[in-house]
Design an enzyme around this catalytic site. Structure first.
Site, PDB file in Angstrom:
ATOM      1  CE1 TYR A 173      -0.949   1.881  -7.173  1.00  0.00           C
ATOM      2  CE2 TYR A 173      -2.940   3.296  -7.411  1.00  0.00           C
ATOM      3  CZ  TYR A 173      -1.492   3.087  -8.045  1.00  0.00           C
ATOM      4  OH  TYR A 173      -1.487   3.597  -8.573  1.00  0.00           O
ATOM      5  CG  ASN A 197      -1.272  -2.021   2.299  1.00  0.00           C
ATOM      6  OD1 ASN A 197       0.040  -2.314   2.686  1.00  0.00           O
ATOM      7  ND2 ASN A 197      -1.992  -2.589   2.972  1.00  0.00           N
ATOM      8  CB  VAL A 198       3.970   1.568   1.527  1.00  0.00           C
ATOM      9  CG1 VAL A 198       5.257   1.009   1.182  1.00  0.00           C
ATOM     10  CG2 VAL A 198       3.226   2.527   0.822  1.00  0.00           C
ATOM     11  CD  GLU A 249     -12.513  -0.093   1.949  1.00  0.00           C
ATOM     12  OE1 GLU A 249     -11.433  -0.970   2.566  1.00  0.00           O
ATOM     13  OE2 GLU A 249     -12.551  -0.289   1.000  1.00  0.00           O
ATOM     14  CG  HIS A 263      -8.181   1.523   5.797  1.00  0.00           C
ATOM     15  ND1 HIS A 263      -7.652   0.450   5.787  1.00  0.00           N
ATOM     16  CD2 HIS A 263      -8.778   1.581   5.261  1.00  0.00           C
ATOM     17  CE1 HIS A 263      -8.059  -0.162   5.033  1.00  0.00           C
ATOM     18  NE2 HIS A 263      -9.235   0.261   4.949  1.00  0.00           N
ATOM     19  CG  ASN A 322      -0.274  -9.977   2.598  1.00  0.00           C
ATOM     20  OD1 ASN A 322       0.266  -8.787   1.739  1.00  0.00           O
ATOM     21  ND2 ASN A 322      -1.044 -10.788   2.709  1.00  0.00           N
ATOM     22  CB  CYS A 345      -5.027  -3.970  10.899  1.00  0.00           C
ATOM     23  SG  CYS A 345      -4.726  -2.966   9.369  1.00  0.00           S
TER      24      CYS A 345
END
Length: 448
Positions: free
Chosen positions: A23, A25-26, A174, A250, A365, A371
């Site tokens: 939730y 993260n589009v 994170e 992030h 994803n 990332c």
């Protein structure tokens, strides 16, 4: 002594799927429930690793996690054999099974925060595994992450490992997705830049209203203490709450830094001028010349940045002093972003070249080039002390592509996650992988 920034990329796991679990993260939410291709995802990631290695950059590999996480399901009340646990979870609580199958550990920018020896009080490289407690499917990663990092960086003379922070909201951590480091040279003392979304205890800091702020100021401060960082080598900055509410979950979705350069969106931070001045002053005292590149909202909107992952890119230093930007194919597909990048590289500035990579499986994803990698600055002695099995070479690339071809499925849907055979396939693959990477026993099925 020469020093390097080594990128350790996450190897995509055999259960790569689009569970829509993140939730805020589009991309993760918009592609939920689509069928994935784990084999293609792993090969796309390996192709990027190989390309960077061939360009002369130091490149490593970070192993995926065992999934589905049967032990986590047992802690939630499912019992019986491993196959029965999976079957019962699929029948009674499919969302929990999907979460236990997540391959999100591929995004190793969230694996840990790393401070180089030049910055720390004891002169060792420090690692703190991220607790990732904002999302259940990621909160179960850090025990294995710690074991894998310990097997990669085992020499206690050079490396120090810290357990994840307390798994409570006040210390939401994170990892490197909200951390970067500025320095004149990777082997010299630098300034570590921690970006937080909210404060757990200080109400003076505003918070987003729609999506959660995953990193707290208190978590960042705790990591800095654990790593023995001095106040003169640390800068804290708050992420703009309004961009978090637009899908910037992030900081590495809205800014990227390397060397003496910060590449960021105009709307990325609060009190930007004050933050830039502090970075300039502190890096200047350490012999550096801090520089920033601001992307104006008039040319690239926050929505453009989120959809293209322009800032979730790798900013790499080349031998001639210029910088190379590694971006996903989605940047070329966004007219405004691509036009901006063409102007940026033709202006004769710091960023001279952009290279595009197809990472569609990861992008769908919610994770781009940045990332997929954990940056670790190492001097020659420290690099020599790293487990050599995890350093990318042409032979290792060939072995890993054969391993993926042998063990990975080319299609995975939610229904496939209920197949107990998938667990056996994953364990067989990972058992072989630990031998390839010379990790030893790091997975629960190998230890218990």
């Amino acid at each position: 002594m020469k020093s390097y920034e080594v990128n350790f990329d996450g190897l995509v796991g055999p259960t790569h799927n689009y569970g829509g679990l993140s939730y805020g993260n589009v991309a993760s939410q918009s592609n939920s429930q689509q069928s994935s291709n784990p084999k293609e995802a792993a090969l796309q990631g390996l192709a990027k690793m190989k390309a960077l290695m061939e360009m002369g950059f130091q490149q490593g590999v970070l192993a995926p996690q065992e999934r589905p996480d049967v032990a986590a399901l047992r802690r939630l009340g499912f019992s019986g054999s491993d196959a029965q646990v999976i079957e019962r979870a699929a029948k009674d609580a499919m969302p929990l099974l999907v979460a236990s199958c997540s391959a999100s550990s591929m995004w190793v920018a969230n694996a840990a925060t790393v401070s180089p020896s030049a910055d720390t009080a004891d002169g060792r490289v420090h690692f703190t595994a991220a607790n990732l407690n904002c999302k259940y499917h990621r909160s179960i990663e850090h025990p294995t992450t710690s074991r894998v990092l310990g097997a990669m960086f085992a020499d206690q003379k050079h490396f120090a490992h810290h357990a994840a922070l307390p798994a409570v909201a006040q210390f939401g951590d994170e990892g490197a997705a909200n951390h970067t480091r500025f320095c004149r040279d990777y082997g010299q003392a630098g300034v570590e830049f921690f970006v937080f979304g909210r404060s757990a205890f200080d109400t003076r800091y505003p918070a987003p209203q729609k999506y959660p702020a995953r990193q707290t100021l208190e978590a960042s401060q705790a990591v800095a203490r654990l790593h023995g960082l001095g106040d003169d080598g640390v800068v804290y900055a708050q992420q703009n709450p309004s961009v978090i509410d637009q899908g910037v979950f992030h900081n590495d979705v809205i800014a990227v830094g390397n060397g003496e350069v910060l590449f960021y969106h105009e709307d990325a931070f609060l009190e930007t001028d004050k933050m830039l001045a502090e970075l300039q002053a502190k890096l200047g005292k350490r012999g550096g010349n801090f520089q920033s590149i601001c992307v104006p909202r008039s040319q690239v909107t926050v929505e453009d940045a989120v959809r293209s992952y322009l800032f979730n890119s790798q900013l790499l230093s080349r031998a001639d002093g210029s910088m190379l930007l590694i971006v996903p194919e989605e940047c070329r597909g966004n007219e405004r972003v691509w036009q901006y990048l063409q102007g940026l590289t033709s202006s004769g500035g710091l960023i001279r070249e952009v290279k595009v990579f197809d990472l569609k499986q990861s992008m769908q994803n919610g994770g781009g080039p940045a990332c997929l990698r954990l940056r670790v600055a190492l001097n020659q002695t420290e690099l020599a002390a790293v487990n050599p099995g995890v350093i990318m070479t042409a032979p290792l690339y060939g072995t890993l592509t054969q391993w993926v071809d042998k063990h990975y499925r080319d299609r995975l849907s939610e229904n496939d996650l209920a197949d107990p055979q998938l667990l056996l396939e994953c364990r067989t693959a990972l058992d072989e992988l630990t031998q390839i990477l010379k990790l030893g026993a790091v997975y629960p099925f190998q230890i218990n």
